[in-house]
Design an enzyme around this catalytic site. Structure first.
Site, PDB file in Angstrom:
ATOM      1  N   TRP A  39       0.833  -1.214   0.000  1.00 13.23           N
ATOM      2  CA  TRP A  39       0.000   0.000   0.000  1.00 13.23           C
ATOM      3  C   TRP A  39       0.857   1.249   0.000  1.00 13.23           C
ATOM      4  O   TRP A  39       1.850   1.323   0.733  1.00 13.23           O
ATOM      5  CB  TRP A  39      -0.875  -0.016   1.257  1.00 13.23           C
ATOM      6  CG  TRP A  39      -1.417   1.314   1.634  1.00 13.23           C
ATOM      7  CD1 TRP A  39      -0.763   2.299   2.337  1.00 13.23           C
ATOM      8  CD2 TRP A  39      -2.713   1.848   1.339  1.00 13.23           C
ATOM      9  NE1 TRP A  39      -1.583   3.396   2.495  1.00 13.23           N
ATOM     10  CE2 TRP A  39      -2.783   3.142   1.893  1.00 13.23           C
ATOM     11  CE3 TRP A  39      -3.832   1.339   0.662  1.00 13.23           C
ATOM     12  CZ2 TRP A  39      -3.912   3.950   1.793  1.00 13.23           C
ATOM     13  CZ3 TRP A  39      -4.962   2.152   0.574  1.00 13.23           C
ATOM     14  CH2 TRP A  39      -4.998   3.439   1.134  1.00 13.23           C
ATOM     15  N   ASN A  41       0.334   5.703   0.268  1.00 15.92           N
ATOM     16  CA  ASN A  41      -0.447   6.936   0.146  1.00 15.92           C
ATOM     17  C   ASN A  41       0.489   8.112  -0.073  1.00 15.92           C
ATOM     18  O   ASN A  41       1.321   8.033  -1.005  1.00 15.92           O
ATOM     19  CB  ASN A  41      -1.524   7.097   1.229  1.00 15.92           C
ATOM     20  CG  ASN A  41      -1.084   7.008   2.659  1.00 15.92           C
ATOM     21  OD1 ASN A  41      -0.742   5.943   3.134  1.00 15.92           O
ATOM     22  ND2 ASN A  41      -1.099   8.106   3.373  1.00 15.92           N
ATOM     23  N   ASP A  42       0.391   9.169   0.665  1.00 13.94           N
ATOM     24  CA  ASP A  42       1.024  10.450   0.324  1.00 13.94           C
ATOM     25  C   ASP A  42       2.480  10.396  -0.156  1.00 13.94           C
ATOM     26  O   ASP A  42       3.298   9.691   0.433  1.00 13.94           O
ATOM     27  CB  ASP A  42       1.069  11.363   1.564  1.00 13.94           C
ATOM     28  CG  ASP A  42      -0.192  11.345   2.362  1.00 13.94           C
ATOM     29  OD1 ASP A  42      -1.183  10.756   1.927  1.00 13.94           O
ATOM     30  OD2 ASP A  42      -0.178  11.934   3.459  1.00 13.94           O
ATOM     31  N   TRP A  66      -3.896   0.205   4.216  1.00  7.00           N
ATOM     32  CA  TRP A  66      -3.104   1.044   5.115  1.00  7.00           C
ATOM     33  C   TRP A  66      -2.729   0.274   6.386  1.00  7.00           C
ATOM     34  O   TRP A  66      -3.544  -0.475   6.923  1.00  7.00           O
ATOM     35  CB  TRP A  66      -3.935   2.284   5.469  1.00  7.00           C
ATOM     36  CG  TRP A  66      -3.173   3.371   6.142  1.00  7.00           C
ATOM     37  CD1 TRP A  66      -2.475   4.366   5.540  1.00  7.00           C
ATOM     38  CD2 TRP A  66      -3.041   3.586   7.556  1.00  7.00           C
ATOM     39  NE1 TRP A  66      -1.912   5.192   6.491  1.00  7.00           N
ATOM     40  CE2 TRP A  66      -2.243   4.730   7.733  1.00  7.00           C
ATOM     41  CE3 TRP A  66      -3.511   2.922   8.691  1.00  7.00           C
ATOM     42  CZ2 TRP A  66      -1.903   5.236   8.989  1.00  7.00           C
ATOM     43  CZ3 TRP A  66      -3.168   3.419   9.939  1.00  7.00           C
ATOM     44  CH2 TRP A  66      -2.368   4.563  10.079  1.00  7.00           C
ATOM     45  N   ASP A 166       2.423  16.217   9.433  1.00  7.50           N
ATOM     46  CA  ASP A 166       2.821  16.502   8.055  1.00  7.50           C
ATOM     47  C   ASP A 166       3.714  17.750   7.929  1.00  7.50           C
ATOM     48  O   ASP A 166       3.384  18.703   7.199  1.00  7.50           O
ATOM     49  CB  ASP A 166       1.571  16.631   7.141  1.00  7.50           C
ATOM     50  CG  ASP A 166       0.604  15.471   7.322  1.00  7.50           C
ATOM     51  OD1 ASP A 166       1.050  14.402   7.775  1.00  7.50           O
ATOM     52  OD2 ASP A 166      -0.588  15.626   7.010  1.00  7.50           O
ATOM     53  N   TRP A 303      -9.028   8.637  -0.049  1.00  3.53           N
ATOM     54  CA  TRP A 303      -9.372   7.841   1.133  1.00  3.53           C
ATOM     55  C   TRP A 303     -10.771   7.247   0.996  1.00  3.53           C
ATOM     56  O   TRP A 303     -11.635   7.830   0.347  1.00  3.53           O
ATOM     57  CB  TRP A 303      -9.318   8.719   2.398  1.00  3.53           C
ATOM     58  CG  TRP A 303      -7.919   9.045   2.779  1.00  3.53           C
ATOM     59  CD1 TRP A 303      -7.321  10.279   2.732  1.00  3.53           C
ATOM     60  CD2 TRP A 303      -6.917   8.142   3.260  1.00  3.53           C
ATOM     61  NE1 TRP A 303      -6.010  10.185   3.148  1.00  3.53           N
ATOM     62  CE2 TRP A 303      -5.739   8.891   3.474  1.00  3.53           C
ATOM     63  CE3 TRP A 303      -6.881   6.768   3.517  1.00  3.53           C
ATOM     64  CZ2 TRP A 303      -4.553   8.319   3.950  1.00  3.53           C
ATOM     65  CZ3 TRP A 303      -5.705   6.189   3.981  1.00  3.53           C
ATOM     66  CH2 TRP A 303      -4.567   6.975   4.196  1.00  3.53           C
TER      67      TRP A 303
HETATM   68  C1  FRU Z   1      -2.948  12.212   4.417  1.00  2.00           C
HETATM   69  C2  FRU Z   1      -2.569  11.569   5.733  1.00  2.00           C
HETATM   70  C3  FRU Z   1      -1.607  12.444   6.489  1.00  2.00           C
HETATM   71  C4  FRU Z   1      -0.887  11.477   7.374  1.00  2.00           C
HETATM   72  C5  FRU Z   1      -0.795  10.252   6.482  1.00  2.00           C
HETATM   73  C6  FRU Z   1      -0.864   8.949   7.210  1.00  2.00           C
HETATM   74  O1  FRU Z   1      -3.344  11.334   3.434  1.00  2.00           O
HETATM   75  O2  FRU Z   1      -3.735  11.302   6.493  1.00  2.00           O
HETATM   76  O3  FRU Z   1      -2.193  13.511   7.184  1.00  2.00           O
HETATM   77  O4  FRU Z   1       0.372  11.931   7.753  1.00  2.00           O
HETATM   78  O5  FRU Z   1      -1.870  10.345   5.566  1.00  2.00           O
HETATM   79  O6  FRU Z   1      -0.568   7.893   6.383  1.00  2.00           O
END
Ligand code: FRU
Length: 494
Positions: A39, A41-42, A66, A166, A303
């Site tokens: 997986w 994400n960011d 996740w 972040d 999400w």
């Molecule tokens: C954004 C987020 C961030 C966090 C991360 C966790 O997509 O929710 O705020 O740091 O993903 O994976």
């Protein structure tokens, strides 16, 4: 004092090497970044460092869902082809035992500094605090033994420690600033700033910007930069309220254009708008290229959506957008495809001056799994111009321009596997208002196995994922009133 790599990091790297061959290739991307397995994400820590672009990312290698966050790592010299590097950070210290959340990178005296959010439960309360890891070679990172460097002590009453994450670190007038997302007790987004002279010791500086109740319950992943004489703050609001055609996804991205008063540390915003009008674009992050240009990359997912590659047991989920070059025009942030992608195009079909009416015009075999389409259409005499991409007997991705309304629409309802999310209705159609330029609609479309990015008139972008059930490559044009295709070219992206 720095903490060396651990068994948890080692385990992740061994797992990836052992298992990456087992990933099902059916929906794998060709020229968009995705992880070797698992997986993502960011995007995190996006930076040009010692001759390469480095891209880190939120990563859970062990599942296509996740899980406890690691930082995956890749690098590229052209932002189109990526080389996987070992996982950079794993949740292996008490202060980040709940995960290494998103953050950024900065270079100082040849070393690479990563700032990320460590998640830790303390006395039953989840704490999010900002941590540091340093590298001499850009590949192996040591966590700072004084972590966390920004925690409850520095945040004080200026935000909620449970939602404090972040960090994006930037330089301004010889000082370092860390821009971090948090929220108010009324559940509105708030971006705060900290200041440092050495990257290790930080103090609270200001509340940079506060959201309203309409603007979402939390703002994630802030990034602040100066471009074309303006200050730009981008961020990703959760549950921002719909406003006309804007903000229809459960979470959105927003650009604020204005000016930062560095004396007070506050931003005066002149305009704000959604950054991408598709369904799958989140948590964008920027860096500078060696010529000082601003480049952005985002997570090409959303999400709370159904994820076919997870449900089908394909062992991976999520990819990144094509990197994009940014400019500010008329107080809006505009995006162009990364210019390096054009040197990877191998042109295939080309036509010009074709009249399209209610009799459809079809181009066979026009879009492969890895392709580019450039189209210029004169719509002076048209009412509605329709393009059906990836057209089979039952399916297509439909793009429509309505000249009276000046609205462009992307519709993936009839393309491949059904996708739903946390939104009230399945979000498979989105629209954006956009004027023609001298009666022309100009499109650049980047198609990969499971994504499409449509750049419209050099002003707006729509990004969407899809999962075809049957491979189809035809394109069909249709028009109410006459449309004239002045240029049509396709290329494959190598
Ligand atoms: C954004 C987020 C961030 C966090 C991360 C966790 O997509 O929710 O705020 O740091 O993903 O994976």
């Amino acid at each position: 004092m720095l903490v060396e790599e651990t068994a948890i990091l080692d385990k992740a790297n061994r797992f990836i090497e052992m298992m990456r061959g087992k990933v099902n290739p059916q929906y794998r991307q060709n020229y968009h970044f995705s992880a070797p397995i698992g997986w993502i994400n960011d995007p995190n820590g996006f930076i040009y460092y010692k001759g390469h672009y480095h891209l880190f990312y939120q990563y859970y290698p062990y599942d296509s869902r996740w899980g406890p966050m690691h930082w995956g790592h890749a690098r590229s010299s052209d932002l189109v082809h990526w080389e996987d590097l070992p996982v950079a950070l794993a949740p292996d210290q008490p202060y980040d035992s709940g995960g290494c959340f998103s953050g950024s990178a900065i270079e100082r005296d040849g070393k690479l500094y990563l700032f990320y959010t460590g998640c830790q439960e303390i006395d039953g309360i989840s704490h999010q605090h900002q941590c540091l890891a340093v590298s001499e070679d850009g590949i192996h990172f040591s966590k700072y033994s004084g972590n966390p460097v920004v925690a409850e002590k520095q945040l004080g009453e200026n935000g909620l420690i449970q939602e404090f994450r972040d960090p994006k670190v930037i330089v301004h007038n010889d000082a370092y600033y860390m821009v971090v997302a948090t929220k108010s007790t009324q559940s509105t987004g708030r971006i705060v700033m900290f200041q440092s002279s050495d990257l290790y010791t930080w103090h609270f500086y200001s509340v940079l910007l506060e959201g309203t109740l309409e603007q979402g319950i939390m703002w994630e992943c802030p990034d602040l930069f100066h471009l074309d004489g303006r200050d730009v703050l981008i961020m990703s609001p959760i549950q921002i309220k719909k406003n006309g055609l804007e903000y229809h996804n459960i979470s959105s991205t927003m650009a604020c254009i204005g000016e930062v008063d560095w004396e007070t540390g506050q931003m005066i915003v002149d305009n704000f708008h959604e950054m991408d009008f598709g369904m799958d674009f989140y948590a964008p992050q920027t860096t500078t290229d060696p010529n000082g240009g601003r480049v952005m990359i985002a997570w090409m997912q959303m999400w709370d959506r159904t994820l076919p590659t997870h449900e089908l047991g394909h062992l991976w989920a999520g990819s990144m957008s094509l990197p994009r070059e940014l400019r500010v025009k008329k107080n809006r942030l505009v995006q162009k495809p990364i210019s390096t992608v054009y040197s990877h195009l191998v042109y295939q079909q080309g036509s010009e001056n074709i009249a399209v009416t209610d009799t459809s015009v079809v181009f066979r075999n026009a879009l492969s799994d890895s392709s580019y389409l450039h189209l210029v259409a004169d719509l002076e005499k048209a009412e509605v111009f329709t393009i059906e991409l990836l057209r089979s007997k039952t399916d297509c991705l439909k793009l429509t321009y309505d000249t009276a309304k000046q609205v462009f629409e992307l519709d993936r309802q009839k393309l491949g596997r059904e996708l739903t999310g946390a939104e009230e209705d399945p979000l498979n159609v989105r629209k954006v208002e956009i004027p023609l330029i001298d009666n022309q609609l100009v499109l650049e479309i980047f198609r990969d196995t499971s994504s499409v990015e449509v750049f419209i008139n050099g002003l707006e972008v729509m990004t969407a994922t899809f999962y075809e059930l049957e491979k189809a490559r035809d394109i069909l044009f249709h028009s109410i009133g006459e449309s004239r295709i002045q240029a049509f070219e396709t290329a494959s992206v190598k």
